[in-house]
Enzyme design. Structure first.
Site, short mmCIF file in Angstrom:
data_model
loop_
_atom_site.label_atom_id
_atom_site.label_comp_id
_atom_site.label_asym_id
_atom_site.label_seq_id
_atom_site.Cartn_x
_atom_site.Cartn_y
_atom_site.Cartn_z
N GLY A 34 -69.56 8.68 -49.20
CA GLY A 34 -69.00 7.87 -48.14
C GLY A 34 -69.15 8.64 -46.84
N PHE A 35 -70.30 8.49 -46.18
CA PHE A 35 -70.57 9.29 -44.98
C PHE A 35 -70.49 8.41 -43.74
CE2 PHE A 35 -73.14 12.43 -42.46
CZ PHE A 35 -72.30 13.51 -42.69
N GLY A 36 -69.36 7.68 -43.67
CA GLY A 36 -69.07 6.91 -42.46
C GLY A 36 -68.22 7.74 -41.52
N VAL A 37 -67.31 7.08 -40.82
CA VAL A 37 -66.48 7.77 -39.83
C VAL A 37 -65.70 8.93 -40.45
CG1 VAL A 37 -64.50 7.49 -38.30
CG2 VAL A 37 -66.29 5.75 -38.34
N ASP A 58 -52.73 -3.85 -45.07
CA ASP A 58 -52.99 -2.41 -45.01
C ASP A 58 -51.72 -1.62 -45.30
OD1 ASP A 58 -54.55 0.07 -44.07
OD2 ASP A 58 -52.87 0.04 -42.65
N LYS A 69 -57.85 4.23 -49.89
CA LYS A 69 -56.57 3.65 -50.30
C LYS A 69 -56.69 2.79 -51.55
CE LYS A 69 -55.82 1.90 -46.16
NZ LYS A 69 -56.77 2.63 -45.28
N LYS A 90 -50.50 1.13 -48.47
CA LYS A 90 -49.88 2.43 -48.26
C LYS A 90 -48.50 2.50 -48.89
CE LYS A 90 -52.51 2.98 -44.00
NZ LYS A 90 -52.48 2.89 -42.52
N GLU A 112 -53.88 13.12 -49.50
CA GLU A 112 -53.09 13.18 -48.27
C GLU A 112 -53.53 12.12 -47.25
OE1 GLU A 112 -50.22 13.79 -46.34
OE2 GLU A 112 -50.40 15.78 -47.24
#
Length: 347
Positions: A10-13, A223, A128, A227, A152
């Site tokens: 996962g090499f996004g933001v 969202d 998540k 969480k 975390e």
């Protein structure tokens, strides 16, 4: 000096944020933590999985990503189209899983995490989906294979929430948790408290990148539900399904309601809450996500803009509130880095 072979899927933001921190903090990691991290593999959905045993050059990777060029242009790499196949073939000491969040079945992230744990790799994740839908299963799998799973960054990005509960508040019996866990909705409600309309502020949030083109996940509370489910598992050890959390978003909040709250010295906030229904640790957990008019004496009422905050209520520590950024490239990357360092210290 401990040498860690790291894989990022996962090499996004977020994945790029972690890579940047590893590069810019390389000397600090060596000097302060006796830790040398070698990024040996990276994967994304468009270009597959690349691997170089001697380590990949992070500035080259970041440049390729910025220019939207294939990661396979990095010199001297092996390539697999499937991240799972590449991970199984090459391995790593730690996997950082940072693919997109999917709250339906948690794929593809959950398969990446299961594969890594089953092959004896530690895992840190900002995703998540797996955390919300299968935290207990994944922690059991990690324990069976003698490795660690840390998450975390799944709640409030790099702001140390999970580690504070598990380490800083060790021994405290927590009775309740309340939090502002979504920067987009808090930005909107904070602006509405200054007299602005919901539609106007939402459009501004979208223009500034705080809200997606389709803001449903944020403004309707989905969202925050994810969480909340994660916190139920990590703080209380309770497995909840998303549909077991009462949910009400902010799209129906009017300027008149916000003004009425202000007249009473209150601020409307989208609050996630987890509360025991009785004063014992086996009592059922009540989970809610909803707009609440909080008195200004409440620490959460004074959290404005895109900031997040969370309050833990316990026995020996009646009230502890943590505030900080809940999103961002380097902020979320920092949460992954902190987990990585924690694993390196104990493995």
């Amino acid at each position: 000096m401990k040498h860690i072979r790291l894989s990022i899927i996962g090499f996004g933001v977020v994945g790029q944020g972690l890579a940047e921190l590893i590069h810019t903090k390389r000397e600090i990691l060596r000097q302060d933590f006796a830790l040398d991290i070698s990024l040996v593999s990276v994967a994304n959905g468009r270009h597959g999985f690349i691997y170089r045993a001697e380590g990949l050059d992070i500035p080259t990777l970041l440049s390729l990503a910025e220019q939207r060029q294939p990661l396979t242009l990095h010199p001297d790499v092996q390539h697999w189209q499937s991240p799972l196949e590449g991970l199984q073939a090459t391995g790593a000491d730690i996997l950082a899983e940072a693919t997109w969040t999917n709250l339906r079945d948690a794929e593809p992230g959950i398969s990446h995490i299961r594969t890594a744990l089953s092959h004896g790799m530690h895992v840190v994740t900002a995703n998540k989906g797996p955390a919300a839908l299968a935290a207990h299963e994944l922690f059991v799998l990690a324990q069976q294979h003698g490795v660690q799973l840390r998450m975390e960054s799944t709640v409030m990005a790099g702001t140390p929430v999970v580690s504070t509960v598990r380490e800083g508040m060790a021994g405290v019996t927590i009775h309740a948790v309340r939090g502002i866990l979504n920067g987009t909705t808090n930005y909107i409600l904070s602006a509405m408290a200054q007299g602005r309309d919901y539609a106007e502020v939402l459009a501004e949030a979208q223009a500034q990148g705080y809200a997606e083109v389709d803001p449903t996940a944020d403004v309707e509370g989905y969202d925050v539900v994810a969480k909340t489910v994660i916190l139920a598992a990590l703080v209380f050890g309770v497995t909840l399904k998303p549909d077991e959390v009462y949910r009400q978003g902010i799209s129906g909040i009017t300027k008149a309601q916000v003004h009425q709250a202000l007249q009473k010295d209150q601020r409307i906030k989208l609050v996630a809450s987890l509360t025991r229904t009785a004063d014992n640790t086996s009592a059922p957990l009540l989970a809610r996500v909803e707009p609440i008019a909080l008195p200004l004496t409440d620490a959460l009422a004074r959290v404005d803009g895109v900031m997040n905050a969370i309050t833990f209520e316990g026995d020996s520590l009646p009230s502890v509130t943590i505030s900080g950024p809940g999103a961002g490239r380097l902020q979320t990357g920092q949460g992954l880095l902190a987990d990585l360092i924690a694993i390196a210290r104990t493995c």
